[in-house]
Design an enzyme around this catalytic site. Structure first.
Site, PDB file in Angstrom:
ATOM      1  N   ASN A   1      -2.264  12.900  -4.280  1.00 45.20           N
ATOM      2  CA  ASN A   1      -3.572  13.160  -5.373  1.00 45.20           C
ATOM      3  C   ASN A   1      -4.063  14.610  -4.894  1.00 45.20           C
ATOM      4  O   ASN A   1      -4.093  15.354  -5.681  1.00 45.20           O
ATOM      5  CB  ASN A   1      -4.551  12.048  -5.482  1.00 45.20           C
ATOM      6  CG  ASN A   1      -4.152  11.050  -6.061  1.00 45.20           C
ATOM      7  OD1 ASN A   1      -3.181  11.107  -7.123  1.00 45.20           O
ATOM      8  ND2 ASN A   1      -4.685   9.957  -6.201  1.00 45.20           N
TER       9      ASN A   1
ATOM     10  N   ASP B   1      -0.847   9.213 -10.765  1.00 47.66           N
ATOM     11  CA  ASP B   1      -0.587   7.887 -11.612  1.00 47.66           C
ATOM     12  C   ASP B   1       0.950   7.651 -12.202  1.00 47.66           C
ATOM     13  O   ASP B   1       1.040   6.757 -12.364  1.00 47.66           O
ATOM     14  CB  ASP B   1      -1.239   8.577 -12.899  1.00 47.66           C
ATOM     15  CG  ASP B   1      -2.928   8.469 -12.882  1.00 47.66           C
ATOM     16  OD1 ASP B   1      -3.389   8.121 -11.840  1.00 47.66           O
ATOM     17  OD2 ASP B   1      -3.619   8.879 -13.845  1.00 47.66           O
TER      18      ASP B   1
ATOM     19  N   GLU C   1      -4.470   2.487  -4.613  1.00 44.71           N
ATOM     20  CA  GLU C   1      -3.001   2.410  -4.474  1.00 44.71           C
ATOM     21  C   GLU C   1      -2.414   1.038  -3.847  1.00 44.71           C
ATOM     22  O   GLU C   1      -1.250   0.915  -3.346  1.00 44.71           O
ATOM     23  CB  GLU C   1      -2.524   3.580  -3.398  1.00 44.71           C
ATOM     24  CG  GLU C   1      -2.869   3.429  -2.159  1.00 44.71           C
ATOM     25  CD  GLU C   1      -4.402   4.191  -2.085  1.00 44.71           C
ATOM     26  OE1 GLU C   1      -4.627   4.665  -0.717  1.00 44.71           O
ATOM     27  OE2 GLU C   1      -4.996   4.101  -2.890  1.00 44.71           O
TER      28      GLU C   1
ATOM     29  N   ASP D   1       0.858  -1.129   0.218  1.00 45.20           N
ATOM     30  CA  ASP D   1      -0.251  -0.086  -0.044  1.00 45.20           C
ATOM     31  C   ASP D   1       0.909   1.254   0.057  1.00 45.20           C
ATOM     32  O   ASP D   1       1.750   1.495   0.858  1.00 45.20           O
ATOM     33  CB  ASP D   1      -0.836  -0.168   1.222  1.00 45.20           C
ATOM     34  CG  ASP D   1      -1.888   1.147   1.137  1.00 45.20           C
ATOM     35  OD1 ASP D   1      -3.187   0.966   0.616  1.00 45.20           O
ATOM     36  OD2 ASP D   1      -1.760   2.194   1.297  1.00 45.20           O
TER      37      ASP D   1
END
Length: 316
Positions: free
Chosen positions: A192, A201, A227, A184
């Site tokens: 983000n 991304d 993620e 993770d």
């Protein structure tokens, strides 16, 4: 796949127990520019047939020991692509032609072979070969796309679910070790929110690249969602999985440090493995143990690897 024009120089296998007839046919084909292999016995034909590279087979329908009908079935079982087969026969009866068709004949030529007729039939069969290969390649590409996460290049949830079932069954059947690594990316939502989804991304794509590098052919990295990533590692103990996870953790931090936009990033890892699992091995128990270990890694400060414990470890 060979382009259509490349099949003007195709690899053709001629199978005929009569050497004079076989060489006469081969000579015509070589004049047309093809790479021709001649086999007089069925055993030679099996050795000469390349499941990937042979483009066309010219097969004598009637041969001693094993006729062309049976041999064609054997070659079709070996082939990894559709290879047209033209039967050569001196018999003109409807019964023989029906048997050839049932055996998988794509066309017929009557012996002695006429050079012009041979040229016309070969061109037609090679056109079928090229079009079939194009369709097969397109089908494989569609299947690959359906099983791959487009952003990261690793497997998607579908392929993970299928593979995990198979690997758990194999581990239980043979008593072999199996590990599951759950990754993770730390503080990903903040990345983000602060820097935008393009930066996020880019990090996901980088981590997918790191996962794909340096793994064994038997390992399967997948994106589980958002993620979160998973790695199925057959024939791997918990401690061996820990070493793999540490390598990936350090690699991600090092490569993001020189990425520029957001500075060094970290990943937390939870591992479950058949040799340290506290309950009976199953897809659910393996996932639950990896998830619990990942939760523990997060709770202990992130940027670390946690491995599920044996029952006696938990009691200490």
């Amino acid at each position: 796949m060979k382009p259509l024009q490349d099949l003007e120089h195709a690899r053709i296998l001629v199978v005929d127990d009569e050497p004079v007839v076989a060489e006469s046919t081969a000579a015509i084909l070589r004049e047309l520019g093809h790479d021709v292999t001649v086999a007089h016995r069925w055993t030679d034909a099996l050795r000469a047939f390349d499941p990937l590279a042979t483009d066309l087979v010219l097969m004598d329908a009637v041969m001693p020991n094993m006729d062309g009908l049976k041999l064609t079935r054997l070659l079709r079982e070996q082939s990894q692509s559709y290879v047209p087969t033209v039967f050569l026969t001196g018999l003109r009866t409807a019964e023989i032609r029906a048997q050839c068709a049932n055996a998988g004949a794509d066309d017929f030529l009557t012996k002695p072979v006429d050079a012009l007729e041979l040229c016309v039939r070969v061109k037609a069969m090679l056109r079928i070969r090229a079009l079939t290969r194009a369709l097969e390649d397109k089908t494989r590409e569609l299947e690959r796309t359906a099983r791959t996460d487009p952003l990261t290049g690793v497997g998607n949830r579908r392929v993970f679910d299928e593979r995990l079932v198979a690997e758990v069954a194999r581990s239980r059947r043979h008593g072999r070790p199996l590990a599951l690594l759950m990754f993770d990316l730390d503080h990903f939502k903040q990345i983000n929110d602060r820097h935008g989804h393009l930066v996020g991304d880019d990090l996901l794509s980088l981590f997918g690249t790191i996962l794909r590098e340096g793994l064994r052919a038997s390992d399967l990295p997948c994106r589980y969602g958002g993620e979160e990533f998973l790695l199925i590692a057959p024939e791997t103990t918990g401690e061996r999985a820990r070493a793999v996870a540490e390598r990936i953790r350090l690699e991600y931090r090092a490569r993001t440090a020189v990425r520029g936009t957001v500075g060094p990033q970290t990943v937390s890892v939870g591992i479950s493995a058949s040799d340290v699992l506290e309950v009976e091995l199953s897809e659910r128990s393996l996932l639950a143990a990896a998830d619990e270990a990942l939760y523990r890694a997060k709770a202990l400060g992130r940027d670390r690897v946690e491995l599920g414990s044996r029952p006696n470890d938990a009691e200490v």
